[in-house]
Design a protein around this motif. Structure first.
Motif, PDB file in Angstrom:
ATOM      1  N   HIS A 205      -2.029  -4.388  -5.286  1.00 12.44           N
ATOM      2  CA  HIS A 205      -0.997  -4.976  -3.823  1.00 12.44           C
ATOM      3  C   HIS A 205       0.470  -4.102  -3.808  1.00 12.44           C
ATOM      4  O   HIS A 205       0.450  -3.468  -3.219  1.00 12.44           O
TER       5      HIS A 205
ATOM      6  N   ASP B 176      -4.066  -3.593  -1.044  1.00  9.83           N
ATOM      7  CA  ASP B 176      -3.902  -4.590  -0.134  1.00  9.83           C
ATOM      8  C   ASP B 176      -2.432  -4.822   0.753  1.00  9.83           C
ATOM      9  O   ASP B 176      -2.077  -5.178  -0.314  1.00  9.83           O
ATOM     10  N   ASP B 177      -2.028  -4.925   2.178  1.00 13.08           N
ATOM     11  CA  ASP B 177      -1.776  -5.510   2.619  1.00 13.08           C
ATOM     12  C   ASP B 177      -0.635  -4.986   3.039  1.00 13.08           C
ATOM     13  O   ASP B 177      -0.085  -4.824   4.595  1.00 13.08           O
TER      14      ASP B 177
ATOM     15  N   HIS C  12      -7.204  -4.805   6.885  1.00 13.75           N
ATOM     16  CA  HIS C  12      -7.090  -5.898   6.711  1.00 13.75           C
ATOM     17  C   HIS C  12      -6.844  -6.280   7.381  1.00 13.75           C
ATOM     18  O   HIS C  12      -6.054  -7.782   6.771  1.00 13.75           O
TER      19      HIS C  12
ATOM     20  N   HIS D  54      -4.331 -11.389   8.812  1.00 18.56           N
ATOM     21  CA  HIS D  54      -4.623 -11.368   7.340  1.00 18.56           C
ATOM     22  C   HIS D  54      -4.793 -12.776   7.387  1.00 18.56           C
ATOM     23  O   HIS D  54      -4.848 -14.316   6.334  1.00 18.56           O
TER      24      HIS D  54
HETATM   25 ZN   LIG Z   1      -4.263  -9.388   0.828  1.00 17.50          ZN
END
Ligand SMILES: [Zn+2]
Length: 253
Positions: free
Chosen positions: A36, A92-93, A146, A150
């Motif tokens: 992340h 991710d993110d 993603h 979210h």
């Molecule tokens: Zn995420």
């Protein structure tokens, strides 16, 4: 010592050696690492830049080559060749430190990655801007979706799911000028009904929240990953996470 007891010890020793040899034998399958943030923030999902550099250095020193998700899914489908020790690195993110901190470290060790962006977060404080996303893309980073917001995809209707995957894909494609072929399910949660939705939207695969390695013949819409959170035990923890995934792979998980 009686003959019977000696024989018992001998059998236990042989069994132990066999178990250790089985565990030490390299598992088949490709590891996909899930990061992340890469920062000094005191957060479970934030790996410190020092630890991240140690991990990249370890992978490079062990002969790992970073391949793309497309390389991986082609291999899973039975076509395409992978190098000897492939690894896929993902984030991710869409945090800004993926660009400012992680990318220069990865470039130093000849690594590349896929960043799964939440399109609603683009340009918000702490998240990647369009300019940064485009520069990452130019420097060899793949951009994946993603979703827009979210959301837990297994908790929403299939119609909403379709919107999340298509709108985010279109936005990212317009913004980068490149096809977006992979998605990471928020929180790793998915439902098998989503595989068709993703396929119809033009995706070639998706990363799930399942720990393990990825093998030939497996479903590209449930790519397994190895989560790499903030390290509490240095590089040993990283090695143990890779090892655990290979054990899961051996026992068929
Ligand atoms: Zn995420």
């Amino acid at each position: 010592m009686s003959k019977r007891r000696k024989c018992g010890y001998f059998l236990i020793t042989v069994l132990l050696i066999l178990v250790i040899a089985w565990l030490a034998w390299p598992a088949k399958g490709v590891p996909v690492l899930a990061y992340h943030q890469v920062s000094y923030d005191d957060d479970l999902y934030s790996v410190s830049p020092d630890d991240f550099e140690r991990q990249m250095d370890y992978l490079a020193s062990q002969g790992y080559s970073a391949v793309t998700l497309e390389d991986l899914t082609q291999y899973m489908a039975g076509s395409g060749q992978l190098p000897d020790k492939p690894v896929v690195i993902t984030f991710d993110d869409g945090y800004q430190d993926n660009y400012t901190t992680a990318l220069p470290i990865m470039e130093k060790y000849g690594m590349r990655s896929t960043v799964f962006v939440i399109t609603d977060k683009i340009g918000q404080p702490g998240y990647l801007s369009w300019q940064e996303i485009r520069d990452m893309r130019r420097r060899g980073t793949d951009i994946g979706s993603h979703t827009v917001g979210h959301v837990v995809m297994s908790d929403i209707s299939l119609d909403e799911c379709q919107k999340e995957v298509t709108v985010s894909k279109q936005l990212l494609e317009q913004g980068t000028g490149q096809l977006v072929k992979y998605l990471a399910y928020p929180y790793g949660k998915f439902d098998i009904a989503m595989f068709d939705i993703l396929r119809q939207a033009g995706y070639k695969g998706a990363c799930a929240g399942i720990t393990g390695l990825n093998k030939l013949g497996e479903n590209p819409f449930r790519i397994k990953r190895i989560g790499i959170p903030r390290s509490r035990a240095g590089l040993l923890e990283f090695k143990l996470r890779l090892f655990r995934a290979s054990v899961y792979s051996k026992i068929g998980r």
